[in-house]
Design a protein around this motif. Structure first.
Motif, mmCIF file in Angstrom:
data_model
loop_
_atom_site.group_PDB
_atom_site.id
_atom_site.type_symbol
_atom_site.label_atom_id
_atom_site.label_comp_id
_atom_site.label_asym_id
_atom_site.label_seq_id
_atom_site.Cartn_x
_atom_site.Cartn_y
_atom_site.Cartn_z
ATOM 1 N N ALA A 14 0.823 -1.086 0.281
ATOM 2 C CA ALA A 14 0.143 0.085 0.048
ATOM 3 C C ALA A 14 0.715 1.347 0.047
ATOM 4 O O ALA A 14 0.520 2.183 -0.686
ATOM 5 N N ALA A 15 1.891 1.333 0.611
ATOM 6 C CA ALA A 15 2.872 2.545 0.943
ATOM 7 C C ALA A 15 3.524 2.562 -0.734
ATOM 8 O O ALA A 15 3.609 3.701 -0.806
ATOM 9 N N MET A 16 3.772 1.643 -1.047
ATOM 10 C CA MET A 16 4.356 1.487 -2.422
ATOM 11 C C MET A 16 3.655 2.101 -3.435
ATOM 12 O O MET A 16 4.127 3.032 -4.227
ATOM 13 N N ILE A 17 2.632 1.571 -3.404
ATOM 14 C CA ILE A 17 1.800 2.129 -4.387
ATOM 15 C C ILE A 17 1.312 3.427 -3.975
ATOM 16 O O ILE A 17 1.325 4.254 -5.290
ATOM 17 N N GLY A 18 1.026 4.100 -3.045
ATOM 18 C CA GLY A 18 0.832 5.287 -2.985
ATOM 19 C C GLY A 18 1.653 6.267 -3.124
ATOM 20 O O GLY A 18 1.570 7.312 -3.611
ATOM 21 N N GLU A 19 3.050 5.788 -2.885
ATOM 22 C CA GLU A 19 4.280 6.669 -3.078
ATOM 23 C C GLU A 19 4.547 6.876 -4.642
ATOM 24 O O GLU A 19 4.792 7.649 -5.076
ATOM 25 N N PHE A 20 4.375 5.656 -5.328
ATOM 26 C CA PHE A 20 4.714 5.589 -6.752
ATOM 27 C C PHE A 20 3.651 5.651 -7.892
ATOM 28 O O PHE A 20 3.841 5.382 -8.970
ATOM 29 N N ILE A 21 2.255 5.740 -7.407
ATOM 30 C CA ILE A 21 1.301 5.733 -8.249
ATOM 31 C C ILE A 21 1.226 6.553 -9.346
ATOM 32 O O ILE A 21 1.039 6.424 -10.662
ATOM 33 N N PRO A 22 1.798 7.975 -9.360
ATOM 34 C CA PRO A 22 1.872 8.707 -10.249
ATOM 35 C C PRO A 22 2.937 8.353 -11.506
ATOM 36 O O PRO A 22 2.409 8.427 -12.605
ATOM 37 N N ILE A 23 3.943 7.622 -10.752
ATOM 38 C CA ILE A 23 4.796 7.013 -12.188
ATOM 39 C C ILE A 23 4.067 5.702 -12.839
ATOM 40 O O ILE A 23 4.336 5.631 -13.746
ATOM 41 N N THR A 55 -2.370 9.313 -5.282
ATOM 42 C CA THR A 55 -3.291 8.276 -5.533
ATOM 43 C C THR A 55 -4.571 9.269 -5.864
ATOM 44 O O THR A 55 -5.298 8.961 -6.896
ATOM 45 N N ILE A 56 -4.788 10.120 -5.070
ATOM 46 C CA ILE A 56 -6.092 10.961 -5.162
ATOM 47 C C ILE A 56 -6.039 11.632 -6.540
ATOM 48 O O ILE A 56 -7.054 11.782 -7.337
ATOM 49 N N THR A 57 -4.820 12.229 -7.036
ATOM 50 C CA THR A 57 -4.873 12.787 -8.328
ATOM 51 C C THR A 57 -5.186 11.642 -9.427
ATOM 52 O O THR A 57 -5.721 11.981 -10.498
ATOM 53 N N ILE A 67 -6.727 8.967 -9.090
ATOM 54 C CA ILE A 67 -8.267 8.400 -9.080
ATOM 55 C C ILE A 67 -9.184 9.460 -9.749
ATOM 56 O O ILE A 67 -10.114 9.225 -10.353
ATOM 57 N N GLU A 68 -8.780 10.805 -9.433
ATOM 58 C CA GLU A 68 -9.650 11.980 -9.949
ATOM 59 C C GLU A 68 -9.497 12.197 -11.448
ATOM 60 O O GLU A 68 -10.626 12.536 -12.045
ATOM 61 N N LYS A 69 -8.654 11.540 -12.148
ATOM 62 C CA LYS A 69 -8.442 11.795 -13.431
ATOM 63 C C LYS A 69 -8.864 10.214 -14.417
ATOM 64 O O LYS A 69 -8.968 10.567 -15.588
ATOM 65 N N SER A 70 -8.929 9.178 -13.527
ATOM 66 C CA SER A 70 -9.435 7.968 -14.265
ATOM 67 C C SER A 70 -10.495 7.372 -13.555
ATOM 68 O O SER A 70 -10.618 6.819 -12.502
ATOM 69 N N ARG A 71 -11.684 7.524 -14.427
ATOM 70 C CA ARG A 71 -12.828 6.708 -14.190
ATOM 71 C C ARG A 71 -12.731 5.191 -14.000
ATOM 72 O O ARG A 71 -13.249 4.586 -13.145
#
Length: 128
Positions: A24-33, A79-81, A83-87
């Motif tokens: 979860a921490a890895m996904i949260g940290e690197f989700i933009p990439i 992650t919030i960014t 999710i907001e951009k991807s339905r």
């Protein structure tokens, strides 16, 4: 070994909790990439399926930590960014919620019966 971790199963559950938190921490940290990859929706779907599996098929400690891990991953700014951009990504999260809710509702009659509460059959059917 602490008494709360005195069996192989309890130690395995603790290992699963640590892994869930780390992922979860890895996904949260690197989700933009990660979101830049065409494979990201598949990876996100696998993460959510694993969360669902842990909630539906594990003891309460692992299940609770699976939910908390999802919360952790989802509260990172990146992650919030995403999710907001991807339905599609948001839809996967909502589908997980629907699946978990359906399972909880389907178990409700058994929970009422196991606690000894008297409940009318019509009430149970209404909830299902």
């Amino acid at each position: 070994v602490h008494y709360s971790r005195d069996t192989a199963q309890k130690q395995w559950d603790e290992t699963r909790v640590f892994a869930l938190r780390a992922i979860a921490a890895m996904i949260g940290e690197f989700i933009p990439i990660m979101n830049e990859s065409r494979e990201f929706p598949k990876a996100w779907a696998k993460f959510l399926k694993h969360i669902e599996f842990c909630v539906l098929n594990s003891n309460s400690e692992v299940a609770t930590n699976a939910i908390l891990s999802l919360k952790t991953a989802m509260t990172y700014a990146g992650t919030i960014t995403v999710i907001e951009k991807s339905r599609v990504v948001w839809g996967m999260v909502l589908q997980l919620y629907v699946n978990l809710t359906k399972d909880a509702i389907s178990r409700a009659p058994r929970l009422f019966v196991s606690t000894g509460s008297k409940i009318q059959e019509e009430e149970v059917e209404r909830w299902i």
